[in-house]
Scaffold this motif. Structure first.
Motif, PDB file in Angstrom:
ATOM      1  N   MET A  76      -1.453 -10.615   9.743  1.00 54.11           N
ATOM      2  CA  MET A  76      -0.001 -10.824   9.800  1.00 54.11           C
ATOM      3  C   MET A  76       0.255 -12.329   9.972  1.00 54.11           C
ATOM      4  O   MET A  76      -0.298 -12.951  10.845  1.00 54.11           O
ATOM      5  N   HIS A 130      -6.052 -11.040  -5.159  1.00 56.43           N
ATOM      6  CA  HIS A 130      -7.205 -10.540  -5.916  1.00 56.43           C
ATOM      7  C   HIS A 130      -7.587 -11.381  -7.128  1.00 56.43           C
ATOM      8  O   HIS A 130      -8.720 -11.310  -7.578  1.00 56.43           O
ATOM      9  N   CYS A 155       2.236   0.126   0.041  1.00 61.27           N
ATOM     10  CA  CYS A 155       1.189  -0.144   1.023  1.00 61.27           C
ATOM     11  C   CYS A 155       0.557  -1.511   0.835  1.00 61.27           C
ATOM     12  O   CYS A 155       0.287  -2.210   1.800  1.00 61.27           O
ATOM     13  N   ARG A 200       0.511  -4.396   3.574  1.00 61.65           N
ATOM     14  CA  ARG A 200      -0.728  -4.888   4.173  1.00 61.65           C
ATOM     15  C   ARG A 200      -1.142  -6.255   3.647  1.00 61.65           C
ATOM     16  O   ARG A 200      -1.819  -6.998   4.331  1.00 61.65           O
ATOM     17  N   HIS A 248       6.792   8.954   9.488  1.00 64.11           N
ATOM     18  CA  HIS A 248       5.599   8.358   8.881  1.00 64.11           C
ATOM     19  C   HIS A 248       5.963   7.264   7.885  1.00 64.11           C
ATOM     20  O   HIS A 248       5.439   7.210   6.769  1.00 64.11           O
ATOM     21  N   GLU A 270       3.444   5.273   5.906  1.00 60.25           N
ATOM     22  CA  GLU A 270       2.438   5.989   5.119  1.00 60.25           C
ATOM     23  C   GLU A 270       2.699   5.870   3.617  1.00 60.25           C
ATOM     24  O   GLU A 270       3.823   5.777   3.153  1.00 60.25           O
ATOM     25  N   CYS A 271       1.594   5.902   2.886  1.00 65.45           N
ATOM     26  CA  CYS A 271       1.607   5.782   1.422  1.00 65.45           C
ATOM     27  C   CYS A 271       2.397   6.908   0.776  1.00 65.45           C
ATOM     28  O   CYS A 271       2.352   8.052   1.229  1.00 65.45           O
ATOM     29  N   GLY A 326      -0.447   4.884  -6.065  1.00 64.79           N
ATOM     30  CA  GLY A 326      -1.817   4.433  -6.294  1.00 64.79           C
ATOM     31  C   GLY A 326      -2.226   4.308  -7.742  1.00 64.79           C
ATOM     32  O   GLY A 326      -3.413   4.397  -8.057  1.00 64.79           O
TER      33      GLY A 326
END
Lengths: 253, 481
Positions: free
Chosen positions: A1, A96, A147, A151, A176, A179-180, A184
């Motif tokens: 973070m 990436h 997500c 993150r 939640h 949560e994802c 994806g």
């Protein structure tokens, strides 16, 4: 973070629209560009852009991903920030590409581009220091954050802060929340049962939150959750954060 | 060496298993509830985010240093244990490990083994092997005992019976423990189990346990547990056999402290476990208890394959806390059995391919949205999503391609057709003129978009291109100004 430092307010930015927005949610991309321009920024959209390479990268095809990414490297000659209206695509480039190009002849170019990428909500909030003036009726919205955006890019905090600037909008928290949603990318095609269970829980949580609609800054999540809601015949829907902010601030009829 | 076959758990049926699991509302509800509980317990142990991150970095550093010296540390461990009077055995395969253990028990003409919790013994299907060779092996960890009575496999690496309801356990005990009444009271159930097991320790010829940390410097086997059964197994019977994976070795006794400090907090959300056992030697002259013989079996079972590759080596940093599964949105929806492997959840997806080969496990690395929750909570910072992507790459690789460290089952998911699809994708998306033509066609022919799109449309309306692409809308906007 990490807190994003506040750089000088740029006069020009590049806009990297992402492949999903390009084909499936172009209005959201246009809304994001309109918002940026309304803040006095000249927005440059390189017409030769296509995709960050993420679909191949996450499918075990880094070679194919690298070639698509390589074709994007020459599109951002000026030293302007590159604004990406998706946390996952932004994260792909920022975090990436350096690995994807490690040891490659284009590594330095890839790292230079990666270093200039800013996620859209982050850019509005921390670079432009936008002050939103809400012109809409009182409403309640839920925020879903992708997500990788959460993150890798800390985007959930930016999305919350932007929505919280709107005086008539109550931001509700859904069950939640972190949560994802089950998108994806290729995961949703290869494992429909698991992905379906995840999006089913996510859309139920959003509907049960008391929100009138939900917003997200990621095209993949949006297509996934809205696709599920439509499939189930629900009226509840989500929209891209850019479209929502533009609507609320009188930028959209 | 015995020829007794090991039943591998082919994950080929993963899709069918996960289909059944997500459609089982009872399973969904119970795993969701249990995982929510464990996540909250862990979160309560780490109120200070910065402290947590510092601990994770420390854990990662210690594990990476120990792995970097693994060959030397294993030699040191063997030398030190041998000097302490503990006999060390090396097993490359599960079959070898089982044969060694059975050989040790048979040499004493042993008939009954009492076991502490050991996931490595699950890898080798030791109970099954011993049973087939006339040795009864009784699990003494309460969760493992329940699973064994039910004839099942653990569904979680630290909470093996998490999938069982109170009522199921009540029935199981009532049916299997002599004179046990039917009760759903948890305390009473635990007491019934304890009483049934108590006599076993005294009767057993051998105690079998796992190992959490094997300290090279001192030749000490550390065992982390909550029930005291681990201590009973390793002190009461005359012989103690420990079995563990070769990656569990740490360099120094002081390395145990940071790892133990983060293990129970990440696992069960406990500040510390009830028991922490340190085993260094057999019973010495004049001592009143402890086994007269202590053995350690070190198992490879595919770990060397992971070790050989610098990136995949990080898989071996794992200290088996299970936090990745507790936080995994896939695990919490399908439970542990659906994976079909000894280790379920995110860690199972990245370690099983080394143990079983990619042919039997190719569906596991793809069964993730790469949300990153696992990597975020891992106490030793294993970049699990990165490992998943790498394994996808190895599964998709041409089986004929020569690479420095080929994985067993390289190319398991390779198909020339799929490779051509990606190659076509790359061609279109890397050539602006082609991409422009493609997106023009896709938007203009949008009414002809297929109504069924692989797995997508099982739960969603079809993805349909907009009337015009963003590229096009931007061009129009510019020309209208």
């Amino acid at each position: 973070m990490h807190a994003t430092p506040a750089p000088a307010r740029p006069g020009d930015v590049y806009f990297f629209g992402t492949c999903l927005l390009d084909l499936f949610l172009p209005e959201a991309g246009l809304d994001a560009m309109t918002l940026l321009e309304r803040e006095g920024v000249r927005v440059h959209f390189p017409q030769a852009q296509s995709c960050c390479g993420q679909p191949a990268f996450t499918s075990g095809q880094p070679g194919e991903a690298r070639e698509v990414a390589r074709s994007q490297l020459g599109l951002f000659d000026q030293p302007w920030p590159i604004v990406v209206p998706s946390g996952s695509c932004g994260g792909m480039i920022k975090h990436h590409w350096p690995t994807l190009f490690a040891g490659d002849a284009d590594e330095a170019r890839a790292c230079a581009v990666a270093g200039r990428v800013v996620e859209f909500a982050d850019f509005l909030l921390n670079v432009l220091r936008i002050e939103l003036r809400d012109q809409g009726k009182p409403t309640k919205v839920a925020v879903h954050t992708s997500c990788s955006a959460r993150r890798e890019m800390n985007t959930h905090v930016h999305g919350w802060a932007l929505v919280d600037q709107l005086a008539q909008v109550e931001r509700v928290v859904h069950d939640h929340e972190s949560e994802c949603c089950g998108f994806g990318g290729v995961f949703s095609l290869r494992h429909p049962d698991i992905s379906g269970a995840m999006v089913s829980d996510k859309s139920a949580a959003l509907q049960d939150s008391g929100a009138v609609e939900f917003v997200t800054a990621d095209g993949g999540c949006l297509l996934n959750i809205n696709g599920k809601l439509a499939h189930d015949g629900k009226a509840f829907r989500g929209k891209h954060l850019a479209s929502f902010l533009l609507e609320r601030t009188g930028g959209k009829a | 060496m015995s020829t007794h076959p090991i039943t591998v758990h082919p994950a080929r049926s993963f899709k069918a298993n996960s289909h059944d699991a997500v459609n089982d509302p009872h399973l969904r509800k119970s795993f969701r509830g249990a995982m929510d509980f464990l996540m909250a317990k862990r979160a309560a142990q780490f109120p200070d985010h910065n402290e947590l991150e510092a601990l994770r970095s420390l854990g990662e550093t210690v594990r990476q240093r120990c792995l970097a010296k693994l060959p030397q540390l294993l030699e040191k461990l063997e030398a030190q244990l041998t000097a302490n009077g503990v006999k060390v055995h090396w097993a490359e395969t599960p079959e070898e490990a089982n044969a060694i253990i059975h050989g040790l028990i048979a040499a004493r003409n042993g008939k009954l083994a009492v076991k502490g919790k050991s996931m490595v013994s699950e890898e080798t299907e030791l109970n099954h092997y011993l049973e087939a060779h006339g040795v009864q092996a009784v699990e003494s960890d309460m969760g493992e005992y329940i699973v064994q009575l039910a004839g099942e496999k653990p569904s979680h690496i630290i909470m093996p019976a998490i999938h069982k309801t109170k009522a199921q356990i009540a029935t199981l005990f009532h049916d299997n423990i002599p004179a046990a009444p039917y009760t759903e009271d948890v305390d009473e159930l635990i007491q019934l189990g304890r009483n049934a097991l108590r006599g076993m320790y005294l009767k057993a010829d051998v105690g079998i346990s796992g190992v959490n940390f094997a300290v090279a410097e001192t030749g000490t086997l550390c065992l982390v547990e909550n029930e005291g059964n681990g201590r009973m197994c390793t002190t009461v019977p005359d012989m103690h056999i420990a079995i563990t994976g070769i990656e569990k070795v740490v360099e120094k006794l002081s390395d145990v402290i940071p790892l133990y400090s983060i293990l129970p907090r990440s696992a069960t959300g406990q500040a510390i476990t009830t028991y922490f056992n340190m085993i260094s030697r057999p019973r010495q002259p004049g001592e009143k208890d402890g086994p007269r013989e202590v053995h350690l079996v070190l198992l490879d079972n595919g770990r060397s394959q992971a070790y050989a590759d610098e990136q995949l080596r990080k898989t071996l940093q794992c200290i088996r806390c299970g936090a990745c599964m507790n936080h995994c949105p896939v695990y919490s929806r399908i439970g542990g059995h659906a994976y079909g492997t000894v280790y379920p959840g995110p860690i199972g997806k990245i370690i099983s391919p080394h143990m079983l080969g990619l042919n039997d496990t190719q569906d596991l690395p793809t069964a993730s949205s790469l949300c990153g929750a696992c990597g975020e909570v891992c106490p030793v910072r294993i970049p699990i999503p990165e490992m998943l992507m790498r394994l996808r790459e190895e599964a998709a690789r041409d089986p004929e391609e020569k690479v420095p460290h080929p994985l067993a089952g390289q190319g398991a998911a390779y198909s020339p057709q799929l490779a051509r699809v990606w190659s076509l994708w790359r061609t279109v998306y890397s050539r602006p003129a082609l991409y422009r033509a493609f997106s023009w066609l896709a938007t203009r022919l949008r009414v002809f978009t297929p109504r069924r799109q692989l797995g997508w449309t099982v739960h969603r309306t079809p993805l349909t291109p907009a009337k015009q692409s963003l590229h096009e809308l931007v061009r129009q906007r510019q020309s209208s100004r």
